[in-house]
Design an enzyme around this catalytic site. Structure first.
Site, mmCIF file in Angstrom:
data_model
loop_
_atom_site.group_PDB
_atom_site.id
_atom_site.type_symbol
_atom_site.label_atom_id
_atom_site.label_comp_id
_atom_site.label_asym_id
_atom_site.label_seq_id
_atom_site.Cartn_x
_atom_site.Cartn_y
_atom_site.Cartn_z
ATOM 1 C CG ASP A 167 -1.683 1.234 1.423
ATOM 2 O OD1 ASP A 167 -2.401 1.616 0.482
ATOM 3 O OD2 ASP A 167 -1.570 1.865 2.497
ATOM 4 C CG ASP A 175 -1.532 7.726 0.465
ATOM 5 O OD1 ASP A 175 -0.889 8.782 0.451
ATOM 6 O OD2 ASP A 175 -2.102 7.258 -0.539
ATOM 7 C CB SER A 196 -7.189 3.569 -2.167
ATOM 8 O OG SER A 196 -7.369 2.298 -1.600
ATOM 9 C CE LYS A 237 -5.320 -1.189 -1.123
ATOM 10 N NZ LYS A 237 -4.146 -0.483 -0.580
ATOM 11 C CG ASP A 295 -1.792 2.414 6.532
ATOM 12 O OD1 ASP A 295 -2.118 3.542 6.968
ATOM 13 O OD2 ASP A 295 -2.106 2.009 5.399
#
Length: 223
Positions: free
Chosen positions: A17, A19, A111, A142, A167
């Protein structure tokens, strides 16, 4: 004492991922989304925790606001986020760790839309990978596993042979549903997350050992 999952077996590929996982964009993202929420009469404090980890269009669609076009509004938010990359920084150790990986063995699965992903990676001083999955590449974001399944396909491996770095809950659920192992990055967490998965606060805690057949094993750095 046995090593936790994520450490005891070699993987064909890593899926990251973006961010909150390899870079911290929380301040910038929350500035933009706070402005958006206020314009639409939402309670900012209640809304903000719900926007992390999901595509903008999915976040806005879930709100079901009367007279609001999620596609149009998400594009406006994206443009505002591209314009504001103040405070976007790499997670400690991320640049060194990513540079140690074979370029054909890792991908970013985010995303964020592609243009925003490139902008934030540049702001954080992180490399743009050879392989990426962004918001435009999937029909459902997601926590649906579609994005991680596609990431593994682009690398030519099975999701069962991947380690996902995430995260937040939506991404963790997506990784689990895809059949991958998951490593939780806690660098941006303000509160302890209860999780069955191994956790890391920074990438300075780990290195990677690459086998002759190009499989990758996470090894903890000793202090």
């Amino acid at each position: 004492m046995p090593m936790p999952r994520g450490f005891e077996k070699p993987y064909a590929a890593f899926l990251f991922d973006m961010d909150g996982t390899i870079l911290n964009s929380i301040r910038a993202a929350e500035r933009v989304w706070s402005d958006w929420a206020r314009r639409h009469g939402l309670d900012v404090a209640t809304f903000l925790p719900k926007m992390h980890g999901s595509r903008g269009i999915d976040t806005i669609t879930r709100l079901n606001l009367p007279g609001v076009d999620p596609e149009h509004e998400s594009k406006l938010v994206t443009e505002a986020e591209i314009a504001d990359v103040s405070d976007v920084v790499a997670i400690p150790g991320a640049a060194t760790f990513l540079s140690s990986l074979p370029p054909d063995r890792w991908a970013i699965v985010t995303s964020s839309p592609l243009r925003l992903a490139h902008r934030r990676l540049e702001a954080a001083g992180l490399p743009v990978p050879r392989f990426m999955v962004t918001a435009e590449d999937v029909k459902v974001g997601k926590p649906d596993p579609q994005c991680y399944i596609l990431g593994a396909e682009r690398l030519g491996v099975s999701t069962q042979d991947c380690l996902v770095f995430e995260d937040v809950a939506a991404g963790i659920t997506a990784g689990e549903a895809a059949g991958a192992d998951v490593m939780v990055i806690t660098a941006t967490h303000h509160h302890k997350m209860e999780t069955q998965h191994p956790t890391l606060s920074t990438y300075d805690e780990i290195s990677v050992r690459i086998s002759p057949d190009h499989r990758m094993l996470i090894v903890p750095n000793r202090g």
